[in-house]
Enzyme design. Structure first.
Site, PDB file in Angstrom:
ATOM      1  CE1 TYR A  84       0.774   0.038   4.404  1.00 15.05           C
ATOM      2  CE2 TYR A  84      -1.555  -0.335   4.799  1.00 15.05           C
ATOM      3  CZ  TYR A  84      -0.267  -0.178   5.270  1.00 15.05           C
ATOM      4  OH  TYR A  84      -0.043  -0.226   6.608  1.00 15.05           O
ATOM      5  CD  GLU A  85       0.073   5.539   2.746  1.00 15.93           C
ATOM      6  OE1 GLU A  85       0.903   6.443   2.622  1.00 15.93           O
ATOM      7  OE2 GLU A  85      -0.673   5.419   3.730  1.00 15.93           O
ATOM      8  N   GLY A  86       1.640   2.818  -2.612  1.00 13.18           N
ATOM      9  CA  GLY A  86       2.642   2.579  -3.642  1.00 13.18           C
ATOM     10  C   GLY A  86       3.376   1.289  -3.375  1.00 13.18           C
TER      11      GLY A  86
END
Lengths: 261, 378
Positions: free
Chosen positions: B362-364
Site C-alpha cells: 500500500y501507498e505505492g
C-alpha cells in the site's frame, strides 16, 4: 496551596545488567528515570493541583543532566522546576543531601513537601524524613493516600499489616509510595511546552545559606567501607509429605552430599 | 553530520514507549483476532496529543516535526501495526493535505478537529480499476450550480468505517487524463455517501479497510481541495509524505519482531542450552538488526528532509521500499527463529509477518517506489 515535590533521577534498575566478569553493575547506556516513588509523589501532587488548584514545583539535586527529569515532571503537569546543582554538592550522603535540599526549600514557598519513600539506587529511605527534621516540620512517611482537610492533610500511612489514617497540620512533609497511584503520561503538547514555554531554574551553592564544610563529601559522615555484590542463591528444594524419620534421612543425606558431615 | 535526536524527542520516545507498552501492546492480538478497529486507542491517542503532531498549534496540532511523528508510528507499530497505520492514514493522508493544500476556511472547518483528534481522517484514491494506475479514475464529479455531484466508488480505504472526514479524488474532466482529476473534502454525513464492504485481510486486521460508495453525493464547491484538475499532483505529493508514515510502520514492525525474538531465543533451550548460544541465531539476529538500523536511517532522513524543506520524494520512496522489504525479511526470520512456536498465535511474530506484507503493497507498491527512485536518476 503550594506543593514542592523532591525528585531524584536514577538509573532504571530494570535495565541495569551485571558485568559477567566483575559482577558489578553496568551503568553505561542505562536510561535515567524519575525514581518511581518520587514519580508517584508527583502524581499525588498533580491530583491535589487539579482538586484544590494547588501550585506544584519540582526540585531535584543532581548533575546538569537531571534537567531531563525536571522536564519530564513539567511535561506531566508541574508548574515550575528547580535544579539544584553544583560541584560542591558532589559526593553527598543522605545527611548532606537532605541538609542541602532543606536549605534550598527554605528559599521556596511551600505548604507541603513530598518526597518518594526511597530511591531505587540507594534504598535508604532517609532523605525525606531527614529534610523534615532539618526544617523542623512534621513528616508522615509511607503515604499511600493523601487529601486535604482545611489546613491539614489526611494521610493513609502504610505499615506491614494495614494502615494508619493520620491528620497532620501543614506545613509538613510526606514520603510517597509507588503503590499510591499510577503516574499519568506526559502529553506531546506538554513535552513541547516543557522545552519551549517553561524554564528550569538553576540554584547553586551560592544561592544557599550554608557552609562548604556542611555539604558534599566533606559534609557526609557516612563512610563506605566496602561495596560488594550479593552472592546469588539458588532456589531451595521443598520436601513435602515426609514423616520425621524420612525427613531426618533426607537431611543427613544432604549434609553428607555437601561434605558438611 | 549529526545523528543525535533532540531532547524533546528523548521525552517523546519515552512517552511513546510507555503508551505503547501499556495501552497498545495488550490489545494487539485481540484486535487482530477479532478484526476489530481499536477505537479506544484512538481516543487515548487524542488525549495525549498524538493525532496531529506535525500540524501547527493554531490548526489544532502540536507544532512538532515529522520526525517525531514518524517515531510515534514506529513505536506503535512495534507492538501493533494496525494502530500504526490508523495514525499514519489519519495524519499523513488526511490532515497533512488539508494543511498543505487547503484554504484557511477548510483548515478552520476540518483541520482543527482532525489535528486535535476530535475527528478521524481517511483518504480515497484507489478504485477497483485504478490501483498503481491512479490516473484511471472512474469516480466522476460534475459541477451543478455551487456543488459538485460525485458518483462512483473507492476500495481499500483505511479507517473508512470510523472516519469523519475523507479526502476523495474524482475525475472532473476525463478527456484531460491526470489533469482532469480533482480532490475533494467529504464528510461522512454527506447524503448519498456510504461505506461499503469491509475487506477481510491477511494482516493489519484491526484496520478498517472498506469501500466508499458515492451515489449523487453533493459536495459544496468550497470543499474542493486545491484547484480543479490539480488532484493528481495533490495525491502524489500526499503519498510522498504518507510513505514516510508507512516506512516508519514497516520499521516498527521489524524492530518489534527483533525485540520479541531476542527475548525468545534467550529463553528457548535446545540441545541443553539456550538457542541464543548458537552462532546461527547470533548471525541471523545481527543481520536483522543491521538491516533494520539501515531502514531507520533512511526513514529518519526522509522525515528530516521534509522537516527542513529539502526535497524528499525520492528519499521517502527509498525509505518505504527498503523498510518494507526489511520488515518482510526480518519478520520471516523472526518466525524461523521461533520455530514451530513462531507459526502459532501464541507468539506475536506470526502476526507481525502477516502485517509486514502490506507495507510492500500500500501507498505505492515496492515496484512503484522503484519507479519513483529511478525516475530521479534517469
Amino acid at each position: 496551596m503550594k506543593i514542592v515535590v523532591c525528585i531524584k533521577q536514577v538509573p532504571d534498575t530494570n535495565e541495569v545488567r551485571l558485568d559477567p566478569v566483575t559482577g558489578t553493575l553496568i551503568r553505561d547506556g542505562v536510561p535515567s528515570i524519575i525514581n518511581p516513588d518520587d514519580k508517584s509523589g508527583l502524581e499525588a501532587a498533580l491530583v491535589l493541583k487539579e482538586k484544590y488548584n494547588a501550585h506544584v514545583s519540582v526540585l531535584t539535586m543532581g548533575p546538569p543532566q537531571a534537567d531531563l527529569a525536571l522536564r519530564e515532571a513539567l511535561a506531566m503537569g508541574a508548574d515550575e522546576a528547580i535544579l539544584l546543582t553544583d560541584r560542591a554538592f558532589a559526593g553527598a550522603d543522605t545527611w548532606a543531601t537532605s541538609l542541602t535540599l532543606a536549605k534550598a526549600l527554605e528559599k521556596m514557598e511551600y505548604d507541603v513537601i513530598i518526597t518518594g519513600r526511597q530511591a531505587i539506587d540507594g534504598d535508604t529511605a532517609q532523605v525525606g524524613p531527614e529534610i523534615a527534621e532539618h526544617m523542623k516540620i512534621p513528616h508522615v512517611s509511607y503515604a499511600n493516600g493523601v487529601d486535604k482537610d482545611g489546613d491539614s492533610l489526611i494521610i493513609k500511612r502504610m505499615f506491614e499489616e494495614g494502615y494508619h489514617k493520620i491528620k497532620v497540620k501543614m506545613p509538613c512533609l510526606i514520603t510517597a509510595l509507588t503503590e499510591m497511584n499510577t503516574p499519568r503520561y506526559m502529553s506531546v503538547g506538554k513535552i513541547y511546552d516543557a522545552y519551549r514555554e517553561k524554564e528550569v531554574k538553576v540554584m547553586t551553592f551560592e544561592d544557599l545559606d550554608i557552609a562548604k564544610e556542611e555539604i558534599g563529601l566533606k559534609g557526609s559522615p557516612t563512610k563506605v567501607k566496602k561495596s560488594f555484590t550479593k552472592g546469588a542463591k539458588t532456589a531451595g528444594k521443598l520436601y513435602n509429605d515426609l514423616d520425621e524419620k524420612e525427613a531426618a534421612k533426607v537431611i543427613v543425606e544432604k549434609l553428607k552430599e555437601k561434605f558438611i558431615i | 553530520m549529526d545523528f543525535t535526536i533532540t531532547k524533546e524527542q528523548i521525552l517523546l520516545q519515552q512517552l511513546y514507549k510507555e503508551f505503547t507498552e501499556r495501552e497498545v501492546k495488550p490489545l494487539a492480538a485481540e484486535i487482530d483476532e477479532e478484526e476489530r478497529f481499536p477505537i479506544e486507542t484512538v481516543e487515548k491517542m487524542q488525549k495525549y496529543g498524538m493525532m496531529g503532531i506535525p500540524i501547527p498549534k493554531k490548526y489544532g496540532g502540536e507544532g512538532g516535526d515529522n520526525l517525531s511523528y514518524a517515531m510515534l508510528v514506529e513505536e506503535l507499530s512495534k507492538a501493533c501495526a494496525t494502530t500504526g497505520v490508523v495514525l499514519s492514514a489519519h495524519t499523513s493522508l488526511c490532515a497533512a493535505p488539508i494543511y498543505e493544500f487547503g484554504t484557511e476556511e477548510q483548515k478552520q472547518k476540518y483541520l482543527l478537529d482532525l489535528a486535535s483528534g476530535k475527528k478521524l481522517g481517511a483518504f480515497g484514491l484507489t478504485e477497483a480499476n485504478a490501483g498503481t494506475d491512479a490516473a484511471g479514475q472512474q469516480t466522476k464529479a460534475v459541477l451543478d450550480g455551487d456543488h459538485y455531484v460525485l458518483n462512483g466508488s473507492k476500495i481499500f480505504i483505511t479507517n473508512a468505517s470510523h472516519a469523519d472526514v475523507f479526502i476523495v479524488f474524482a475525475m472532473t474532466d476525463k478527456s484531460k487524463g491526470t489533469r482532469g482529476i480533482t480532490a475533494f473534502i467529504l464528510e461522512k454525513e454527506f447524503e448519498g455517501f456510504t461505506i461499503g464492504k469491509k475487506e477481510l485481510k491477511l494482516g493489519i486486521r484491526g484496520s478498517a479497510t472498506c469501500e466508499l460508495i458515492f451515489d449523487n453525493v453533493r459536495v459544496p464547491k468550497e470543499n474542493m481541495l486545491g484547484k480543479e484538475g490539480k488532484g493528481f499532483g495533490i495525491a502524489m505529493k500526499t503519498l510522498d509524505g504518507g510513505r514516510i508514515g508507512i516506512a516508519a510502520q514497516a520499521l516498527g514492525i521489524a524492530q518489534g519482531a527483533i525485540d520479541e525474538t531476542v527475548q525468545y531465543v534467550k529463553e528457548r533451550k535446545q540441545f541443553g542450552r539456550s538457542i541464543s548460544k548458537f552462532q546461527n541465531t547470533q548471525f541471523v539476529l545481527a543481520d536483522m538488526q543491521t538491516r533494520t538500523e539501515a531502514a531507520r536511517l533512511l526513514v529518519y532522513r526522509a522525515a528530516f528532509n521534509k522537516d527542513n524543506g529539502i526535497p524528499y520524494s525520492k528519499e521517502a520512496a527509498m525509505a518505504k521500499l527498503f523498510a518494507a522489504e526489511t520488515a518482510m525479511w526480518v519478520t520471516t526470520q523472526a518466525v524461523q527463529l521461533h520455530g514451530g512456536y513462531g507459526y502459532t498465535r501464541e507468539y506475536p511474530v506470526e502476526r507481525m509477518m502477516r502485517d509486514a506484507k502490506i507495507t510492500e503493497i500500500y501507498e505505492g507498491t515496492s515496484e512503484v517506489q522503484k519507479m519513483v527512485i529511478s525516475a530521479s536518476m534517469l
